[in-house]
Design a protein around this motif. Structure first.
Motif, PDB file in Angstrom:
ATOM      1  N   GLU A  56       0.834  -1.203   0.000  1.00 33.37           N
ATOM      2  CA  GLU A  56       0.000   0.000   0.000  1.00 33.37           C
ATOM      3  C   GLU A  56       0.874   1.259   0.000  1.00 33.37           C
ATOM      4  O   GLU A  56       0.650   2.198  -0.764  1.00 33.37           O
TER       5      GLU A  56
ATOM      6  N   LYS B   7     -10.259  -0.761   5.536  1.00 29.10           N
ATOM      7  CA  LYS B   7      -9.091  -1.632   5.607  1.00 29.10           C
ATOM      8  C   LYS B   7      -8.776  -1.984   7.063  1.00 29.10           C
ATOM      9  O   LYS B   7      -8.432  -3.123   7.383  1.00 29.10           O
ATOM     10  N   TRP B 212      -9.452  -5.228  -0.568  1.00 33.00           N
ATOM     11  CA  TRP B 212      -8.191  -4.499  -0.365  1.00 33.00           C
ATOM     12  C   TRP B 212      -7.156  -4.931  -1.414  1.00 33.00           C
ATOM     13  O   TRP B 212      -6.513  -4.097  -2.067  1.00 33.00           O
TER      14      TRP B 212
END
Lengths: 68, 229
Positions: A56, B7, B212
């Motif tokens: 991420e 998340k 995700w």
């Protein structure tokens, strides 16, 4: 005198190890050692999530670079 | 880096599903024993797959309506992760079945023939293979607009095929797989209320984890295709 002290210390140590064994028995080694499985699976989940955060972060920084 | 609330929710729910799923009490059933806890993991894979495929087909329809290329990327990513979840569901089911359906007096492979005749297994394999055809179709068309259009139409077909192959046909035939008479795990009468407390959060947690992963795939693809978007 020293002998007596040694015996006392020795018995104390023995006692604490006995207590330690008991606490081990009451948590990690109890119930068919299911808590060991919980620990293993939780470790895998933590590793997986940490990896997700890493990816991420990487992709966010690339996105920021592209915006400039 | 900004982490969205869902998340974080996924992490919390997954931690709860794993710790609660392994430790909280479950009903004692003959033959199943402790393996009933697989409900929080194996069944959740299929639920996550269904939800991700639903997103995929929604984006495919959106692509056909707008011809905007980003919807094609999204539809492909959701189908990708959905298929992955389905494969995980299939392999976990294989492990589970070999210890509950197989005859314990014989080695597991001796019962292979009868287990492989399970309508639910064949149906699930069919559904996954149709999605496999979707990826083959995608990679075989070079022209981008054509690929997006043809695969969007095929995606609607594969989503429609999910229902007969994993929901309808297995219920018409005799099967060992639970959920013959209703909605497996959703029926309020056949799932223990203690298990429901873990099962529903687990479904949401695994689905959000799938979303995700999809989110990251979509963003990678958007960067790769930034010149045409």
């Amino acid at each position: 005198m020293i002998f007596l002290l040694l015996i006392t210390v020795n018995s104390l140590v023995a006692q604490t190890t006995a207590i330690e064994n008991e606490t081990m028995a009451s948590s990690m080694r109890s119930n068919g050692k299911i808590y060991v499985v919980v620990a293993v699976v939780t470790t895998i989940l933590i590793g997986l999530i940490a990896y997700m955060f890493r990816v991420e972060k990487k992709i966010s920084s690339i996105e920021n670079d592209l915006k400039k | 880096m900004k982490i969205s609330w869902w998340k974080i929710l996924s992490i919390v729910l997954l931690a709860y599903a794993i710790i609660g799923g392994l430790l909280l009490p479950v009903p004692e059933l003959t033959q199943l024993g402790e393996t009933i806890r697989n409900l929080y993991f194996h069944v959740c894979m299929w639920f996550a797959m269904m939800i991700l495929f639903t997103f995929s087909v929604a984006y495919s329809i959106k692509y056909l309506r707008t011809s905007s290329f980003q919807y094609d990327i999204k539809a492909k990513a959701y189908a990708d992760v959905g298929t992955f979840m389905g494969l995980l569901g299939y392999s976990t089911g294989a492990i589970w079945a070999s210890y509950t359906w197989a005859d314990p007096n014989n080695p597991a492979y001796a019962s292979f023939g009868s287990i492989m005749r399970e309508p639910k297994l064949i149906g699930a394999a069919m559904a996954l293979l149709i999605y496999g055809a979707y990826f083959v179709l995608r990679s075989s068309i070079i022209d981008m607009d054509q690929r997006a259009r043809v695969s969007a139409v095929f995606n609607i077909f594969s989503y429609t095929m999910l229902f007969p192959s994993i929901w309808i046909i297995p219920r018409l035939l005799p099967s060992l797989h639970p959920g013959q008479e209703g909605n497996p795990a959703l029926n309020f009468n056949d799932i223990d209320s203690r298990m429901r407390m873990v099962f529903y959060p687990a479904v949401i947690g695994w689905t959000l984890l799938g979303a995700w992963i999809t989110n990251i795939k979509i963003r990678t693809e958007m960067i790769r295709e930034k010149n045409i978007l």
